[in-house]
Design a protein around this motif. Structure first.
Motif, PDB file in Angstrom:
ATOM      1  N   ALA A  37       1.077  -0.840   0.137  1.00 10.54           N
ATOM      2  CA  ALA A  37      -0.122   0.033   0.194  1.00 10.54           C
ATOM      3  C   ALA A  37       0.713   1.358   0.260  1.00 10.54           C
ATOM      4  O   ALA A  37       0.447   2.488  -0.244  1.00 10.54           O
ATOM      5  CB  ALA A  37      -0.389  -0.154   0.913  1.00 10.54           C
ATOM      6  N   CYS A  38       2.167   0.982   0.609  1.00  7.13           N
ATOM      7  CA  CYS A  38       2.800   1.977   0.507  1.00  7.13           C
ATOM      8  C   CYS A  38       4.100   2.916  -1.145  1.00  7.13           C
ATOM      9  O   CYS A  38       4.027   2.229  -1.778  1.00  7.13           O
ATOM     10  CB  CYS A  38       4.316   1.779   0.626  1.00  7.13           C
ATOM     11  SG  CYS A  38       4.451   1.309   2.930  1.00  7.13           S
ATOM     12  N   ASN A  39       2.637   3.014  -1.896  1.00  6.23           N
ATOM     13  CA  ASN A  39       2.726   3.493  -3.365  1.00  6.23           C
ATOM     14  C   ASN A  39       3.851   4.481  -4.036  1.00  6.23           C
ATOM     15  O   ASN A  39       4.319   4.688  -4.857  1.00  6.23           O
ATOM     16  CB  ASN A  39       1.821   4.451  -4.558  1.00  6.23           C
ATOM     17  CG  ASN A  39       1.024   5.664  -3.146  1.00  6.23           C
ATOM     18  OD1 ASN A  39       1.438   5.790  -2.450  1.00  6.23           O
ATOM     19  ND2 ASN A  39       0.675   5.893  -3.945  1.00  6.23           N
ATOM     20  N   PHE A  40       4.636   4.748  -2.582  1.00  5.12           N
ATOM     21  CA  PHE A  40       5.757   5.788  -2.372  1.00  5.12           C
ATOM     22  C   PHE A  40       7.026   4.929  -2.667  1.00  5.12           C
ATOM     23  O   PHE A  40       7.995   5.395  -3.457  1.00  5.12           O
ATOM     24  CB  PHE A  40       5.735   6.481  -1.668  1.00  5.12           C
ATOM     25  CG  PHE A  40       5.992   6.366  -0.256  1.00  5.12           C
ATOM     26  CD1 PHE A  40       7.425   5.475   0.288  1.00  5.12           C
ATOM     27  CD2 PHE A  40       4.757   5.821   0.647  1.00  5.12           C
ATOM     28  CE1 PHE A  40       7.344   4.881   1.284  1.00  5.12           C
ATOM     29  CE2 PHE A  40       5.438   5.268   2.460  1.00  5.12           C
ATOM     30  CZ  PHE A  40       6.295   4.519   2.737  1.00  5.12           C
ATOM     31  N   LEU A  41       7.168   3.661  -2.824  1.00  3.00           N
ATOM     32  CA  LEU A  41       8.174   2.907  -3.046  1.00  3.00           C
ATOM     33  C   LEU A  41       7.742   2.415  -4.487  1.00  3.00           C
ATOM     34  O   LEU A  41       8.672   1.768  -4.297  1.00  3.00           O
ATOM     35  CB  LEU A  41       7.649   1.878  -2.015  1.00  3.00           C
ATOM     36  CG  LEU A  41       8.260   1.911  -0.503  1.00  3.00           C
ATOM     37  CD1 LEU A  41       7.609   0.738   0.029  1.00  3.00           C
ATOM     38  CD2 LEU A  41       9.323   2.449  -0.420  1.00  3.00           C
ATOM     39  N   LYS A  42       7.605   3.770  -5.232  1.00  2.00           N
ATOM     40  CA  LYS A  42       7.661   2.728  -6.756  1.00  2.00           C
ATOM     41  C   LYS A  42       8.892   3.095  -7.435  1.00  2.00           C
ATOM     42  O   LYS A  42       9.092   2.394  -8.618  1.00  2.00           O
ATOM     43  CB  LYS A  42       6.135   4.255  -7.842  1.00  2.00           C
ATOM     44  CG  LYS A  42       7.113   5.489  -7.779  1.00  2.00           C
ATOM     45  CD  LYS A  42       6.197   6.286  -8.108  1.00  2.00           C
ATOM     46  CE  LYS A  42       6.668   7.582  -8.319  1.00  2.00           C
ATOM     47  NZ  LYS A  42       7.601   8.217  -8.548  1.00  2.00           N
ATOM     48  N   ASP A  43       9.988   3.248  -6.839  1.00  3.85           N
ATOM     49  CA  ASP A  43      11.360   3.748  -7.541  1.00  3.85           C
ATOM     50  C   ASP A  43      12.279   2.341  -7.008  1.00  3.85           C
ATOM     51  O   ASP A  43      13.291   2.575  -7.387  1.00  3.85           O
ATOM     52  CB  ASP A  43      11.794   5.299  -8.115  1.00  3.85           C
ATOM     53  CG  ASP A  43      10.861   5.625  -8.327  1.00  3.85           C
ATOM     54  OD1 ASP A  43      10.816   5.809  -9.417  1.00  3.85           O
ATOM     55  OD2 ASP A  43      11.197   7.566  -8.164  1.00  3.85           O
ATOM     56  N   CYS A  65       0.768  -6.055  -6.722  1.00  4.23           N
ATOM     57  CA  CYS A  65       1.494  -5.205  -6.161  1.00  4.23           C
ATOM     58  C   CYS A  65       1.384  -4.018  -7.973  1.00  4.23           C
ATOM     59  O   CYS A  65       2.614  -4.213  -9.072  1.00  4.23           O
ATOM     60  CB  CYS A  65       2.677  -4.749  -5.467  1.00  4.23           C
ATOM     61  SG  CYS A  65       3.140  -2.893  -5.139  1.00  4.23           S
ATOM     62  N   THR A  66       0.682  -2.491  -8.281  1.00  2.00           N
ATOM     63  CA  THR A  66       1.023  -2.400  -9.805  1.00  2.00           C
ATOM     64  C   THR A  66       1.817  -1.524 -10.134  1.00  2.00           C
ATOM     65  O   THR A  66       3.052  -1.232 -10.838  1.00  2.00           O
ATOM     66  CB  THR A  66       0.011  -1.953 -10.412  1.00  2.00           C
ATOM     67  OG1 THR A  66      -0.245  -0.663  -9.278  1.00  2.00           O
ATOM     68  CG2 THR A  66      -1.754  -2.705 -10.154  1.00  2.00           C
ATOM     69  N   TYR A  67       2.731  -1.465  -9.253  1.00  8.40           N
ATOM     70  CA  TYR A  67       3.398   0.498  -8.927  1.00  8.40           C
ATOM     71  C   TYR A  67       5.373  -0.367  -8.472  1.00  8.40           C
ATOM     72  O   TYR A  67       5.915   0.519  -9.116  1.00  8.40           O
ATOM     73  CB  TYR A  67       3.206   0.875  -8.031  1.00  8.40           C
ATOM     74  CG  TYR A  67       2.804   0.812  -6.636  1.00  8.40           C
ATOM     75  CD1 TYR A  67       4.162   1.116  -6.102  1.00  8.40           C
ATOM     76  CD2 TYR A  67       1.861   0.892  -6.549  1.00  8.40           C
ATOM     77  CE1 TYR A  67       4.038   0.902  -4.281  1.00  8.40           C
ATOM     78  CE2 TYR A  67       1.778   0.482  -4.589  1.00  8.40           C
ATOM     79  CZ  TYR A  67       2.622   0.693  -4.319  1.00  8.40           C
ATOM     80  OH  TYR A  67       2.705  -0.157  -3.045  1.00  8.40           O
ATOM     81  N   PHE A  68       5.252  -1.940  -8.193  1.00  7.60           N
ATOM     82  CA  PHE A  68       7.132  -2.562  -8.334  1.00  7.60           C
ATOM     83  C   PHE A  68       7.350  -2.878  -9.762  1.00  7.60           C
ATOM     84  O   PHE A  68       7.643  -3.413  -9.705  1.00  7.60           O
ATOM     85  CB  PHE A  68       6.871  -3.666  -7.109  1.00  7.60           C
ATOM     86  CG  PHE A  68       7.223  -3.287  -6.122  1.00  7.60           C
ATOM     87  CD1 PHE A  68       7.480  -2.048  -5.164  1.00  7.60           C
ATOM     88  CD2 PHE A  68       6.428  -3.955  -5.061  1.00  7.60           C
ATOM     89  CE1 PHE A  68       7.012  -1.651  -4.205  1.00  7.60           C
ATOM     90  CE2 PHE A  68       6.622  -4.334  -4.340  1.00  7.60           C
ATOM     91  CZ  PHE A  68       7.002  -2.656  -3.070  1.00  7.60           C
TER      92      PHE A  68
END
Length: 85
Positions: A37-43, A65-68
């Protein structure tokens, strides 16, 4: 622990994090649910989760997870997940 992951999720100062080592923290499946849920970890490029009592359910959270998208290294050995699905 999963309680610690609740606080981690609220920390917005980790936006530029590239590597995260949460090994040996007993975060379990609930902690994994909070982590994704921590979408700020996208990078994030590297994620180490050794020895955390994570089952197949917790591993499935990572897969959904869609942003990893930048994740190139995932360390998940020594958890409760089965070897085969």
């Amino acid at each position: 622990t999963d309680k610690g992951m609740t606080y981690f999720k609220k920390c917005i100062y980790l936006k530029q994090l590239k590597t995260l080592n949460l090994s040996n923290n007993c975060i379990g499946d609930k902690g994994m649910e909070l982590l994704i849920a921590c979408n700020f970890l996208k990078d994030l490029y590297s994620l180490y989760l050794y020895d955390n009592n994570i089952s197949d359910l917790g591993i499935d959270f990572i897969g959904k997870c869609t942003y990893f998208k930048n994740l190139t290294l995932l360390g998940i050995s020594n958890n409760k997940a089965s070897k085969e699905k």
